[in-house]
Design an enzyme around this catalytic site. Structure first.
Site, mmCIF file in Angstrom:
data_model
loop_
_atom_site.group_PDB
_atom_site.id
_atom_site.type_symbol
_atom_site.label_atom_id
_atom_site.label_comp_id
_atom_site.label_asym_id
_atom_site.label_seq_id
_atom_site.Cartn_x
_atom_site.Cartn_y
_atom_site.Cartn_z
ATOM 1 N N SER A 148 0.989 -1.208 -0.111
ATOM 2 C CA SER A 148 -0.071 0.025 -0.005
ATOM 3 C C SER A 148 0.809 1.277 -0.093
ATOM 4 O O SER A 148 1.921 1.568 0.912
ATOM 5 C CB SER A 148 -0.811 -0.103 1.128
ATOM 6 O OG SER A 148 -1.271 1.512 1.558
ATOM 7 N N GLY A 149 0.555 2.162 -1.126
ATOM 8 C CA GLY A 149 1.236 3.510 -0.962
ATOM 9 C C GLY A 149 0.939 4.056 0.184
ATOM 10 O O GLY A 149 1.596 4.844 0.760
ATOM 11 N N LEU A 150 -0.145 4.003 0.738
ATOM 12 C CA LEU A 150 -0.638 4.748 2.029
ATOM 13 C C LEU A 150 0.033 4.449 3.093
ATOM 14 O O LEU A 150 0.624 5.301 3.805
ATOM 15 C CB LEU A 150 -1.974 4.707 2.401
ATOM 16 C CG LEU A 150 -2.760 5.313 3.700
ATOM 17 C CD1 LEU A 150 -2.501 6.805 3.841
ATOM 18 C CD2 LEU A 150 -4.186 4.828 3.957
ATOM 19 N N ASP A 184 0.660 10.535 2.017
ATOM 20 C CA ASP A 184 0.212 9.651 0.886
ATOM 21 C C ASP A 184 0.001 10.770 -0.626
ATOM 22 O O ASP A 184 -1.113 10.577 -1.236
ATOM 23 C CB ASP A 184 -0.902 8.605 1.063
ATOM 24 C CG ASP A 184 -0.957 7.708 -0.018
ATOM 25 O OD1 ASP A 184 -0.322 7.525 -0.962
ATOM 26 O OD2 ASP A 184 -2.286 7.281 -0.185
ATOM 27 N N ASP A 198 1.449 -0.908 -5.252
ATOM 28 C CA ASP A 198 0.571 0.334 -5.295
ATOM 29 C C ASP A 198 1.369 1.377 -6.090
ATOM 30 O O ASP A 198 2.030 2.068 -5.457
ATOM 31 C CB ASP A 198 0.014 0.805 -4.228
ATOM 32 C CG ASP A 198 -0.974 1.842 -4.178
ATOM 33 O OD1 ASP A 198 -1.074 2.444 -5.389
ATOM 34 O OD2 ASP A 198 -1.379 2.602 -3.111
ATOM 35 N N GLU A 204 -3.337 4.213 -11.047
ATOM 36 C CA GLU A 204 -4.648 4.964 -11.299
ATOM 37 C C GLU A 204 -4.486 5.831 -12.098
ATOM 38 O O GLU A 204 -3.665 6.670 -12.187
ATOM 39 C CB GLU A 204 -4.875 5.117 -9.687
ATOM 40 C CG GLU A 204 -3.821 6.399 -9.128
ATOM 41 C CD GLU A 204 -3.880 6.343 -7.434
ATOM 42 O OE1 GLU A 204 -3.755 5.571 -6.760
ATOM 43 O OE2 GLU A 204 -4.315 7.206 -6.989
ATOM 44 N N LYS A 241 -0.370 12.422 -6.805
ATOM 45 C CA LYS A 241 -1.635 11.996 -6.515
ATOM 46 C C LYS A 241 -2.157 12.436 -4.788
ATOM 47 O O LYS A 241 -1.160 12.738 -4.159
ATOM 48 C CB LYS A 241 -1.874 10.275 -6.699
ATOM 49 C CG LYS A 241 -0.736 9.487 -6.127
ATOM 50 C CD LYS A 241 -0.892 9.328 -4.450
ATOM 51 C CE LYS A 241 -2.216 8.870 -3.894
ATOM 52 N NZ LYS A 241 -2.026 7.697 -3.831
ATOM 53 N N ASN A 297 -4.160 10.772 -1.480
ATOM 54 C CA ASN A 297 -4.940 9.687 -1.174
ATOM 55 C C ASN A 297 -6.485 9.680 -1.308
ATOM 56 O O ASN A 297 -7.072 10.939 -1.225
ATOM 57 C CB ASN A 297 -4.689 9.452 0.215
ATOM 58 C CG ASN A 297 -5.508 8.181 0.854
ATOM 59 O OD1 ASN A 297 -6.491 8.223 1.230
ATOM 60 N ND2 ASN A 297 -4.811 6.989 0.728
ATOM 61 N N SER A 298 -7.112 8.670 -1.610
ATOM 62 C CA SER A 298 -8.482 8.750 -2.104
ATOM 63 C C SER A 298 -9.576 9.060 -1.204
ATOM 64 O O SER A 298 -10.639 9.534 -1.451
ATOM 65 C CB SER A 298 -8.911 7.250 -2.753
ATOM 66 O OG SER A 298 -8.022 7.204 -4.039
ATOM 67 N N ARG A 346 -6.405 1.120 -12.155
ATOM 68 C CA ARG A 346 -7.288 1.668 -11.212
ATOM 69 C C ARG A 346 -8.419 2.700 -11.471
ATOM 70 O O ARG A 346 -7.574 3.973 -12.041
ATOM 71 C CB ARG A 346 -6.710 2.034 -9.949
ATOM 72 C CG ARG A 346 -7.170 2.548 -8.735
ATOM 73 C CD ARG A 346 -6.384 2.346 -7.414
ATOM 74 N NE ARG A 346 -6.781 3.503 -6.500
ATOM 75 C CZ ARG A 346 -6.237 3.584 -5.401
ATOM 76 N NH1 ARG A 346 -5.082 2.736 -5.151
ATOM 77 N NH2 ARG A 346 -6.452 4.604 -4.536
#
Ligand code: SPV
Ligand code: MG
Length: 316
Positions: A48-50, A60, A87, A116, A122, A124-125, A160
């Protein structure tokens, strides 16, 4: 499904994608956490990138460089035999950055990469901020570049879809999904930050292509797995729970030790030192030393002050 450890990591990840059952990836962010995920019984890991950035004390949003993340995943590959899905955020740049990323991941034995369709850097979503999607056609170039670059046939390139995260319509997410599948993506990860899986189910009910689907049920985690199975989901990723449990454990320990001014009360809230040694495979090193180091009966190096009798205790 049971893992065949003779397979290469990418072949193992592909087998999970192709499995008729709902499969799971568990998050890890270090060599140690990768090993713990494997010992728990999981068959694949989400790097996980987070979690990797959080573990580094960073946000992130590509604050950690791609080579710093690569270095972490290298430790993870060394610590586990499980396939690792890396990720890759939005690919750290354009198609050319993606090509180099794929080469370096394969060299380290990573099973696949997820990229993604957001711009670099980016965010974090789950952050409450504006999320900017990348141009869909430009993103298909990244997928094609990744697929053209991989040297092993089974390395997995996952596209993604961040459309729901960025507030796009179902039609737009479907349009992008078809473009990415046609560009050669081995699977699509459809992301949503709603507390119910409605966006995911709306997507799956319209998805009519063979490309497998992956989800990240963090915000809609109360949904029974049967719902995902019925929707034809291939893999669910538990994306950050190893990190979050470790944060809680560290916070509790540090608070208690600070308040008590002693570690005497921790009891079994922490593992014994021996467990740390076991996870580090210290026994393997002891065995290797017997094989590769000169043994005491063959040498007098290092024997100063120690009787031959005392040494003999350690000779197998
Ligand atoms: C991650 O774990 O870094 C992810 C999943 O990308 S999420 O945090 O849900 O965006
Ligand atoms: Mg991420």
């Amino acid at each position: 499904m049971s893992l065949n450890t003779d397979l290469s990591s990418s072949t193992s990840l592909r087998a999970l994608l192709d499995s008729p059952n709902l499969e799971f990836l568990m998050e890890a962010h270090s060599g140690l956490s990768a090993k713990i995920v494997e010992e728990a019984g999981f068959q694949g890991i989400w790097a996980s990138g987070l979690s990797i950035s959080a573990e580094l004390g960073l946000r992130d949003c590509n604050e950690a460089s791609w080579t710093q993340a690569l270095e972490i995943v290298e430790y993870m590959c060394d610590a586990t035999t499980l396939p690792i899905l890396f990720d890759g955020d939005s690919g750290y740049g354009d198609f050319n950055n993606v090509r180099r990323l794929v080469r370096k991941l394969e060299q380290r034995g990573v099973a696949g990469v997820c990229i993604e369709d957001k711009v670099f850097p980016k965010r974090n979503s789950f952050l409450d901020c504006h999320q900017k999607l990348s141009d869909a056609i430009e993103f298909t170039g990244k997928i094609r570049a990744a697929k053209d670059t991989q040297s092993s046939a089974d390395f997995c390139v996952i596209a993604r879809l961040e459309g729901f995260i960025a507030g796009a319509s179902l039609a737009e997410v479907q349009r992008r999904a078809h473009l990415y599948a046609n560009a050669g993506a081995d699977a699509l990860l459809v992301h949503s930050k709603q507390s119910k899986p409605d966006e995911i189910l709306a997507f799956t009910s319209e998805w009519d292509q063979p490309t497998p689907l992956i989800i990240v049920p963090t915000t809609y985690s109360n949904t029974p797995n049967q719902v995902f199975e019925d929707a034809g989901i291939s893999i669910a990723i538990w994306a950050n729970h190893t990190l979050r449990s470790s944060i809680k454990a560290m916070q509790d320990t540090c608070r208690q030790v600070f308040e008590d001014r002693t570690v005497a009360n921790l009891g079994d809230k922490i593992v014994p030192i021996k467990e740390v040694f076991r996870l580090q495979c210290v026994d393997e090193l002891s065995e290797a030393e017997k094989q590769y180091l000169p043994q005491p009966e063959h040498t007098n190096i290092g024997c100063a002050g120690v009787s031959r009798r005392a040494h003999q205790k350690f000779i197998p």
